[in-house]
Design a protein around this motif. Structure first.
Motif, PDB file in Angstrom:
ATOM      1  N   HIS A   1       9.302  -4.594  -9.408  1.00  0.00           N
ATOM      2  CA  HIS A   1       9.958  -5.273  -8.516  1.00  0.00           C
ATOM      3  C   HIS A   1      11.410  -4.801  -8.043  1.00  0.00           C
ATOM      4  CE1 HIS A   1       7.814  -8.574  -9.721  1.00  0.00           C
ATOM      5  NE2 HIS A   1       7.831  -8.570 -10.415  1.00  0.00           N
ATOM      6  N   VAL A   2      11.878  -3.120  -9.005  1.00  0.00           N
ATOM      7  CA  VAL A   2      12.412  -2.711  -8.440  1.00  0.00           C
ATOM      8  C   VAL A   2      12.500  -2.325  -7.299  1.00  0.00           C
ATOM      9  CG1 VAL A   2      14.661  -0.445  -8.728  1.00  0.00           C
ATOM     10  CG2 VAL A   2      14.024  -2.409 -10.204  1.00  0.00           C
ATOM     11  N   MET A   3      11.230  -1.601  -7.114  1.00  0.00           N
ATOM     12  CA  MET A   3      11.266  -0.377  -5.394  1.00  0.00           C
ATOM     13  C   MET A   3      10.571  -1.922  -4.627  1.00  0.00           C
ATOM     14  SD  MET A   3       6.827   1.371  -5.511  1.00  0.00           S
ATOM     15  CE  MET A   3       8.099   2.807  -6.218  1.00  0.00           C
ATOM     16  N   THR A   4      10.705  -3.060  -4.515  1.00  0.00           N
ATOM     17  CA  THR A   4      10.100  -3.909  -4.230  1.00  0.00           C
ATOM     18  C   THR A   4       8.818  -4.141  -3.976  1.00  0.00           C
ATOM     19  OG1 THR A   4      10.361  -3.373  -1.847  1.00  0.00           O
ATOM     20  CG2 THR A   4      12.443  -3.908  -3.018  1.00  0.00           C
ATOM     21  N   ASN A   5       8.411  -5.303  -4.321  1.00  0.00           N
ATOM     22  CA  ASN A   5       6.584  -5.499  -3.850  1.00  0.00           C
ATOM     23  C   ASN A   5       6.155  -5.281  -2.468  1.00  0.00           C
ATOM     24  OD1 ASN A   5       6.037  -6.967  -6.571  1.00  0.00           O
ATOM     25  ND2 ASN A   5       7.081  -8.800  -5.648  1.00  0.00           N
ATOM     26  N   GLU A   6       7.061  -5.320  -1.818  1.00  0.00           N
ATOM     27  CA  GLU A   6       6.578  -5.239  -0.300  1.00  0.00           C
ATOM     28  C   GLU A   6       6.466  -3.261  -0.414  1.00  0.00           C
ATOM     29  OE1 GLU A   6       5.905  -3.545   3.436  1.00  0.00           O
ATOM     30  OE2 GLU A   6       8.003  -3.180   2.404  1.00  0.00           O
ATOM     31  N   LEU A   7       7.628  -2.517  -1.013  1.00  0.00           N
ATOM     32  CA  LEU A   7       7.090  -1.603  -0.838  1.00  0.00           C
ATOM     33  C   LEU A   7       6.170  -0.531  -1.627  1.00  0.00           C
ATOM     34  CD1 LEU A   7       8.242   1.169   0.492  1.00  0.00           C
ATOM     35  CD2 LEU A   7       9.701   1.757  -0.825  1.00  0.00           C
ATOM     36  N   PHE A   8       6.204  -1.029  -2.753  1.00  0.00           N
ATOM     37  CA  PHE A   8       5.029  -0.826  -3.854  1.00  0.00           C
ATOM     38  C   PHE A   8       3.660  -1.336  -3.177  1.00  0.00           C
ATOM     39  CE2 PHE A   8       2.112  -1.537  -7.329  1.00  0.00           C
ATOM     40  CZ  PHE A   8       3.126  -1.196  -8.292  1.00  0.00           C
ATOM     41  N   TYR A   9       2.904  -1.810  -3.002  1.00  0.00           N
ATOM     42  CA  TYR A   9       2.383  -2.564  -2.217  1.00  0.00           C
ATOM     43  C   TYR A   9       1.748  -1.361  -0.994  1.00  0.00           C
ATOM     44  CZ  TYR A   9       1.113  -5.337  -6.298  1.00  0.00           C
ATOM     45  OH  TYR A   9       1.353  -6.313  -7.336  1.00  0.00           O
ATOM     46  N   ARG A  10       2.464  -0.935  -0.258  1.00  0.00           N
ATOM     47  CA  ARG A  10       2.477  -0.224   1.257  1.00  0.00           C
ATOM     48  C   ARG A  10       2.595   1.160   0.125  1.00  0.00           C
ATOM     49  NH1 ARG A  10       6.350   1.308   4.370  1.00  0.00           N
ATOM     50  NH2 ARG A  10       7.803  -0.089   3.930  1.00  0.00           N
TER      51      ARG A  10
END
Length: 295
Positions: free
Chosen positions: A266-275
């Motif tokens: 969640h710190v990385m953000t979900n969007e960037l984590f999966y990207r």
């Protein structure tokens, strides 16, 4: 968000290549989320060339928090390129590990206190506590390395005793609080060049051993929680200040047993984590299927 600006910049340096842009973003965002002094933060990013998309991702730190990002392309720095030309390095780490040795050459001269962090970290405490730390006359502050004996003295814990005495403090170089005047006076790049020429670098653990030789008994030792190495879920009860995800287990893996893995996502953000996960999968496949484009 509550913001507090004292006017005193908090200087933080990271070194990474384009494949590590997302962990670098997550590290910076973790720092911003745990301090009210967001607009005092100045991130000095020493990097290899970045794609425009990844650079835009990193700049979101400025937009979200008001922090300042400064970019230093290592491939445009002749001193760095010359220094690492003959330096030994591990394929997994690459020779970018030596960039931190030149921080005093990259950064502006008015930076007097610097916090260096590896990008496989997550901060969970106010970073200004390190920026305002009394070093008690020492050149650097860091946390003792739990595996010091097997890293520095290697086989039979006796291999490099002529270089590094196992009875002396040995620190992990993933977090270093630096007095920049004393760092510059130590002439670390010149030490590296000498040790490359006389073969010493072939015997030691890259830049971490080198820094421990240069700053032998000149380190202020921090609480272990400021660099909790290889943290597992059971370590969450220690209330760590900085988590250091060394080794193969990383919090950006889709299934991970490390401490605070969900928090990290969640710190990385979900969007960037999966990207980032898709990026790494494509990169692995591209080794065997060259027609796959990694971006």
């Amino acid at each position: 968000m509550q913001e507090t600006q004292t006017g005193a910049p908090i200087h933080i340096a990271l070194t990474f290549d384009d494949s590590y842009w997302a962990p670098a973003f997550a590290l910076m965002r973790s720092i911003c989320l745990h301090t009210h002094r967001r607009t005092d933060l100045v991130f000095h990013l020493c990097h290899r060339p970045l794609t425009e998309e990844h650079r835009i991702d990193l700049l979101k730190i400025e937009t979200e928090f008001g922090a300042t990002l400064k970019f230093y392309d290592l491939t445009e720095n002749a001193e760095f390129l010359s220094l690492v030309e003959n330096a030994p390095y591990h394929k997994r780490m690459t020779n970018i590990v030596y960039a931190r040795l030149l921080l005093d050459r990259f950064l502006p001269g008015d930076v007097k206190r610097l916090i260096y962090l590896d990008c496989d970290m997550m901060v969970m405490a106010p970073i200004e506590q390190l920026a305002e730390l009394d070093l008690e006359g020492k050149s650097v502050a860091a946390v003792e390395e739990p595996s010091a004996l097997t890293i520095s003295n290697r086989r039979d814990a006796n291999e490099n005793r002529d270089l590094i005495d196992p009875a002396d403090p040995y620190f992990n170089a993933g977090l270093i609080v630096i007095d920049m005047n004393k760092w510059h006076a130590a002439r670390i790049p010149e030490c590296l060049a000498t040790y490359i020429a006389d073969g010493t670098m072939d015997r030691i653990y890259y830049d971490q051993d080198l820094l421990n030789i240069v700053f032998n008994n000149d380190v202020f030792l921090l609480d272990q929680r400021w660099n909790l190495i290889s943290p597992r879920a059971e370590h969450q009860a220690f209330n760590p200040f900085i988590l250091h995800y060394t080794g193969e287990r990383k919090p950006w893996n889709l299934l991970s047993s490390v401490a605070f893995a969900r928090t990290y996502r969640h710190v990385m953000t979900n969007e960037l984590f999966y990207r980032y996960w898709r990026f790494r999968m494509k990169k692995r496949l591209a080794k065997f299927l060259p027609f796959i484009k990694v971006s």
